[in-house]
Design a protein around this motif. Structure first.
Motif, PDB file in Angstrom:
ATOM      1  N   SER A 101       0.774  -0.837  -0.196  1.00 11.62           N
ATOM      2  CA  SER A 101      -0.092  -0.217  -0.078  1.00 11.62           C
ATOM      3  C   SER A 101       0.818   1.263  -0.337  1.00 11.62           C
ATOM      4  CB  SER A 101      -0.360  -0.120   1.128  1.00 11.62           C
ATOM      5  OG  SER A 101      -0.285   0.048   2.414  1.00 11.62           O
ATOM      6  N   VAL A 102       2.041   1.488   0.902  1.00  8.62           N
ATOM      7  CA  VAL A 102       3.084   1.940   0.125  1.00  8.62           C
ATOM      8  C   VAL A 102       3.214   2.688  -1.192  1.00  8.62           C
ATOM      9  CG1 VAL A 102       5.687   2.923   0.534  1.00  8.62           C
ATOM     10  CG2 VAL A 102       3.965   1.636   2.537  1.00  8.62           C
ATOM     11  N   SER A 103       3.199   3.461  -1.316  1.00  2.46           N
ATOM     12  CA  SER A 103       3.675   3.820  -3.335  1.00  2.46           C
ATOM     13  C   SER A 103       4.536   4.873  -2.823  1.00  2.46           C
ATOM     14  CB  SER A 103       2.555   4.660  -4.028  1.00  2.46           C
ATOM     15  OG  SER A 103       1.794   4.335  -3.706  1.00  2.46           O
ATOM     16  N   ILE A 104       5.988   4.636  -3.787  1.00  4.25           N
ATOM     17  CA  ILE A 104       6.989   5.732  -3.944  1.00  4.25           C
ATOM     18  C   ILE A 104       7.309   5.994  -5.597  1.00  4.25           C
ATOM     19  CG2 ILE A 104       9.760   5.754  -4.156  1.00  4.25           C
ATOM     20  CD1 ILE A 104       9.553   3.798  -1.607  1.00  4.25           C
ATOM     21  N   TRP A 105       7.530   7.199  -5.846  1.00  5.94           N
ATOM     22  CA  TRP A 105       7.667   7.791  -7.433  1.00  5.94           C
ATOM     23  C   TRP A 105       8.526   9.011  -7.092  1.00  5.94           C
ATOM     24  CZ3 TRP A 105       3.170   9.061  -3.972  1.00  5.94           C
ATOM     25  CH2 TRP A 105       3.093  10.100  -3.113  1.00  5.94           C
ATOM     26  N   PRO A 106       8.728   8.789  -8.490  1.00  6.08           N
ATOM     27  CA  PRO A 106      10.316  10.196  -8.982  1.00  6.08           C
ATOM     28  C   PRO A 106       9.594  11.352  -8.570  1.00  6.08           C
ATOM     29  CG  PRO A 106      10.326   8.218 -10.771  1.00  6.08           C
ATOM     30  CD  PRO A 106       8.262   8.295  -9.618  1.00  6.08           C
ATOM     31  N   ARG A 107      10.336  12.989  -7.540  1.00  6.00           N
ATOM     32  CA  ARG A 107       9.363  14.153  -7.918  1.00  6.00           C
ATOM     33  C   ARG A 107      10.143  14.660  -9.525  1.00  6.00           C
ATOM     34  NH1 ARG A 107      12.976  16.513  -4.921  1.00  6.00           N
ATOM     35  NH2 ARG A 107      11.759  18.535  -4.968  1.00  6.00           N
ATOM     36  N   MET A 108       8.881  15.675  -9.242  1.00 11.23           N
ATOM     37  CA  MET A 108       8.370  15.907 -10.679  1.00 11.23           C
ATOM     38  C   MET A 108      10.314  16.976 -10.728  1.00 11.23           C
ATOM     39  SD  MET A 108       5.213  18.242 -12.276  1.00 11.23           S
ATOM     40  CE  MET A 108       5.962  19.431 -11.253  1.00 11.23           C
ATOM     41  N   GLU A 109      10.399  17.230  -9.844  1.00 14.23           N
ATOM     42  CA  GLU A 109      11.180  19.467  -9.831  1.00 14.23           C
ATOM     43  C   GLU A 109      12.230  18.805 -10.869  1.00 14.23           C
ATOM     44  OE1 GLU A 109      10.916  22.667  -7.407  1.00 14.23           O
ATOM     45  OE2 GLU A 109       9.237  22.643  -8.281  1.00 14.23           O
ATOM     46  N   PRO A 110      12.949  17.747  -9.656  1.00 14.73           N
ATOM     47  CA  PRO A 110      14.341  17.328 -10.234  1.00 14.73           C
ATOM     48  C   PRO A 110      15.233  17.282 -11.795  1.00 14.73           C
ATOM     49  CG  PRO A 110      13.863  16.403  -8.290  1.00 14.73           C
ATOM     50  CD  PRO A 110      12.992  16.705  -8.772  1.00 14.73           C
ATOM     51  N   PHE A 111      13.572  16.325 -12.698  1.00  9.17           N
ATOM     52  CA  PHE A 111      13.847  16.031 -14.093  1.00  9.17           C
ATOM     53  C   PHE A 111      13.082  17.396 -14.744  1.00  9.17           C
ATOM     54  CE2 PHE A 111      13.604  11.911 -11.598  1.00  9.17           C
ATOM     55  CZ  PHE A 111      14.652  11.425 -12.111  1.00  9.17           C
ATOM     56  N   LEU A 112      12.488  17.986 -13.956  1.00  6.79           N
ATOM     57  CA  LEU A 112      12.138  19.659 -14.755  1.00  6.79           C
ATOM     58  C   LEU A 112      12.549  20.059 -15.232  1.00  6.79           C
ATOM     59  CD1 LEU A 112       9.365  21.332 -16.234  1.00  6.79           C
ATOM     60  CD2 LEU A 112       8.377  21.371 -14.189  1.00  6.79           C
ATOM     61  N   LEU A 113      13.128  21.078 -13.699  1.00  2.00           N
ATOM     62  CA  LEU A 113      14.215  21.649 -13.886  1.00  2.00           C
ATOM     63  C   LEU A 113      15.638  21.698 -13.622  1.00  2.00           C
ATOM     64  CD1 LEU A 113      11.866  23.593 -10.547  1.00  2.00           C
ATOM     65  CD2 LEU A 113      11.757  24.091 -13.244  1.00  2.00           C
ATOM     66  N   GLY A 114      15.787  21.011 -13.114  1.00  3.02           N
ATOM     67  CA  GLY A 114      17.392  20.355 -13.410  1.00  3.02           C
ATOM     68  C   GLY A 114      18.411  19.736 -14.357  1.00  3.02           C
ATOM     69  N   ALA A 115      17.155  18.608 -14.877  1.00  4.72           N
ATOM     70  CA  ALA A 115      18.265  18.230 -16.395  1.00  4.72           C
ATOM     71  C   ALA A 115      18.296  19.425 -17.421  1.00  4.72           C
ATOM     72  CB  ALA A 115      16.902  17.276 -16.738  1.00  4.72           C
ATOM     73  N   LEU A 116      18.996  19.746 -17.571  1.00  5.58           N
ATOM     74  CA  LEU A 116      19.276  20.063 -19.451  1.00  5.58           C
ATOM     75  C   LEU A 116      18.550  19.567 -20.170  1.00  5.58           C
ATOM     76  CD1 LEU A 116      23.337  21.710 -18.129  1.00  5.58           C
ATOM     77  CD2 LEU A 116      20.678  23.170 -17.336  1.00  5.58           C
ATOM     78  N   GLN A 117      18.618  20.661 -21.262  1.00  3.32           N
ATOM     79  CA  GLN A 117      17.445  20.101 -22.260  1.00  3.32           C
ATOM     80  C   GLN A 117      18.539  19.716 -23.519  1.00  3.32           C
ATOM     81  OE1 GLN A 117      16.793  23.122 -20.502  1.00  3.32           O
ATOM     82  NE2 GLN A 117      14.352  22.085 -19.486  1.00  3.32           N
ATOM     83  N   VAL A 118      18.826  19.165 -23.117  1.00  5.66           N
ATOM     84  CA  VAL A 118      20.637  19.212 -24.075  1.00  5.66           C
ATOM     85  C   VAL A 118      20.944  17.586 -23.597  1.00  5.66           C
ATOM     86  CG1 VAL A 118      22.559  20.628 -23.098  1.00  5.66           C
ATOM     87  CG2 VAL A 118      22.501  20.102 -25.562  1.00  5.66           C
ATOM     88  N   ALA A 119      21.707  16.612 -24.225  1.00  6.07           N
ATOM     89  CA  ALA A 119      22.454  16.118 -24.442  1.00  6.07           C
ATOM     90  C   ALA A 119      23.616  15.739 -23.640  1.00  6.07           C
ATOM     91  CB  ALA A 119      23.027  15.362 -25.419  1.00  6.07           C
ATOM     92  N   PRO A 120      24.002  15.119 -22.213  1.00  6.83           N
ATOM     93  CA  PRO A 120      24.946  15.722 -21.518  1.00  6.83           C
ATOM     94  C   PRO A 120      26.620  15.423 -21.977  1.00  6.83           C
ATOM     95  CG  PRO A 120      23.975  13.531 -20.468  1.00  6.83           C
ATOM     96  CD  PRO A 120      23.002  14.554 -22.105  1.00  6.83           C
ATOM     97  N   SER A 121      27.911  16.223 -21.530  1.00 12.09           N
ATOM     98  CA  SER A 121      29.344  15.554 -21.018  1.00 12.09           C
ATOM     99  C   SER A 121      29.224  13.970 -21.429  1.00 12.09           C
ATOM    100  CB  SER A 121      29.983  16.998 -20.576  1.00 12.09           C
ATOM    101  OG  SER A 121      31.299  16.358 -20.803  1.00 12.09           O
TER     102      SER A 121
END
Length: 592
Positions: A5-25
């Motif tokens: 009954s426990v649910s764990i999910w990925p938080r939105m903001e690290p991916f939305l705001l943290g991941a640069l929208q370009v292929a990484p170095s």
């Protein structure tokens, strides 16, 4: 109650705001991050917090990254994590007093970040890595937890997301597929063999799992309070399944990995859920019939802070204006809007414009980032923590931002101009999200290509961007009444642009004097007035400004407030001057 009954999910903001929208170095791939994870544990000044001087040493000395790129990662993470508005304003004040690079370095040297969370932040840059198999077949290979065919709502969510930063299903797939590598970065060096392999009975400390809260959160059952993942893993429901020992305050790696994978689920506050069950956002000012295909939804009535979102899609030939607590602190996605004029005059968390065309968007202060992707002929006016533009053409951005605008691959003919408008409550809104008028880096973009940073000083690319020419600059007026004390552009205009405005005002005054000195009789004045109005209306039609003016005159009262809110204040169309494309228009076109 069962553990499932426990649910764990990925938080939105690290991916939305943290991941640069370009292929990484390639220098922040898992191979190098493993080495960095071992290095920081054995060096002073690197763990448990990592200061800018040591990250610069690692990034520039060990990974051979340019310093500007190293700072970009560090600064992006600092924008993502929680700082109070007061701390942000204090930091801005310190930066504004720096008059040399050495003084700037001294200020930056005071910054530090959580080491393990920063490692995880660097790892999730892989979200936008180009996959050869995806580029060949158009979709990722199926994973164990996504064997079913996508439902219509899934397909709709994917279509509306368009990029992985908003796609909660991509976040889930990424975490599920890479969870073992993510946990590996949290393991202490003593848990590794001499060859760098994980030991069979490897343990992860509770403190390390606490850092995992950057990416994961959850709740005990539906409707209960959202909690960081480490709290869920140490409670009776999951404690046994995760293997947590209160004596050693650690988890066996294999048990922890299995527990997380078994309880991992889609974010209940993500874009999929918002499209499926979000509430419609009421707009008081809209033209009859113009909103039939528009989709506007929100989850702000039930989502926790950091997960609040408003989705606007397919707004067509419409002027929308809104200031509301329902917008405050929300992540806004404006998708496939065309020929639209959108005013969102509240303090916002983030804003994304995706595949919009021929539109104007005026925003209240945006605490984190404004990202413009795949847009054409769009004008954006904003105060924001960061501006990022990718795969867009013929767009103009008027910005006040403390960070260098980030120009991603695929742009053509981007124009950068100074922030040039205000509304009465703007400065109060700026203070509430910690944005100041200085420093302002709107005219110093950072170009990030597929191979890293592009040196514009030695290799300028005029097709990519330009600074707005003075001859094309005009001030902008927000045509609505609101309460507040702001009565001018915060911080003023840059001196050359202020001089250009004053020169235009002098020309208007000279024109008016010429008309007065002509001493026309009554009939001549009437003929002259008719001639000017004909020319003026022709200009309105040719530029498209006529449609925007017409849309500001609703059949009933125009208001910025919620439809069920307090008594509205009218947008006084008949006696208020408006600015469209910077030109003042109103009851007396002769002024033009």
């Amino acid at each position: 109650m069962e553990a499932n009954s426990v649910s764990i999910w990925p938080r939105m903001e690290p991916f939305l705001l943290g991941a640069l929208q370009v292929a990484p170095s390639s220098k922040i791939s898992l191979h190098y991050l493993r080495k960095m994870a071992a290095y920081v544990r054995t060096r002073d000044g690197c763990f448990p917090v990592l200061g800018w001087p040591m990250w610069r040493h690692i990034a520039c000395g060990k990974l051979q990254l340019p310093e500007d790129l190293a700072w970009l990662y560090f600064e992006t993470f600092d924008i993502l994590i929680g700082h109070s508005p007061e701390e942000r304003l204090e930091w801005a004040e310190c930066l504004s007093q720096c008059s040399s690079k050495s003084e700037l370095d001294q200020q930056r040297n005071k910054l530090s970040v959580d080491t393990l969370q920063f490692l995880l932040f660097l790892y999730i840059q892989q979200l936008n890595r180009v996959s050869l198999r995806t580029s060949l077949i158009g979709e990722e290979w199926p994973s164990l937890h996504r064997t079913r065919s996508p439902s219509p709502s899934d397909r709709e969510a994917k279509t509306s997301s368009q990029n992985k930063n908003w796609d909660d299903q991509a976040h889930l797939s990424f975490v599920h597929s890479h969870l073992a590598e993510i946990l590996e970065l949290l393991v202490e060096p003593g848990q590794l063999s001499q060859s760098g392999q994980l030991l069979r009975d490897c343990q992860i400390s509770l403190e390390a799992v606490r850092s995992l809260g950057l990416l994961l959160e959850g709740s005990i059952c539906r409707g209960k309070a959202v909690q960081p993942v480490h709290r869920l893993l140490t409670k009776s429901l999951l404690q046994t399944q995760a293997g947590y020992s209160s004596l050693s305050r650690s988890f066996p790696l294999n048990k922890l990995l299995c527990c997380l994978q078994q309880n991992l689920t889609l974010n209940p506050f993500g874009i999929t859920a918002c499209l499926h069950s979000g509430k419609k956002l009421a707009w008081a000012q809209q033209v009859e019939g113009a909103m039939k295909r528009a989709k506007i939804a929100r989850n702000t009535h039930m989502a926790p802070a950091g997960s609040k979102m408003v989705l606007m899609s397919q707004v067509f030939r419409q002027t929308l204006a809104k200031t509301s607590d329902r917008l405050t602190g929300a992540n806004i996605k404006i998708h496939r809007c065309s020929d639209a004029f959108i005013y969102l005059l509240s303090p916002l968390r983030s804003v994304s414009l995706d595949k919009c065309r021929d539109s104007t968007v005026i925003l209240g202060p945006v605490q984190t980032s404004v990202h413009i992707h795949g847009c054409h002929n769009v004008r954006v006016v904003c105060v924001a923590g960061r501006i990022a533009v990718g795969a867009s053409s013929h767009c103009t951005i008027h910005a006040l931002t403390p960070t260098r605008p980030l120009l991603l691959p695929g742009n053509t003919d981007i124009t950068l101009g100074p922030f040039h408008t205000f509304y009465p409550s703007l400065e109060d809104h700026m203070a509430s999200v910690g944005l100041a008028v200085v420093p302002n880096a709107w005219d110093r973009p950072l170009l990030l290509g597929t191979e890293g940073l592009i040196n514009t000083s030695s290799n300028p690319d005029p097709s990519c961007y330009r600074l707005l020419p003075l001859a094309e600059f005009h001030a902008l007026v927000v045509p609505f009444q609101m309460e507040g004390d702001t009565c001018e552009v915060p911080g003023g205009l840059p001196p050359p642009y202020q001089a250009a405005v004053e020169e235009k005002q002098k020309r208007i005054q000279s024109w008016q004097k010429t008309v007065t000195d002509a001493r026309l009789n009554k009939e001549q004045k009437r003929q002259f007035q008719e001639l000017v109005e004909v020319k003026f209306h022709k200009w309105l039609l040719e530029t498209g400004n006529r449609r925007e003016l017409d849309s500001l005159i609703p059949a009933t009262v125009a208001t910025l407030q919620d439809s069920n809110g307090p008594a509205p204040e009218m947008a006084r169309v008949n006696d208020t001057n408006y600015v469209r494309n910077g030109r003042t228009v109103g009851a007396s076109p002769m002024a033009c």
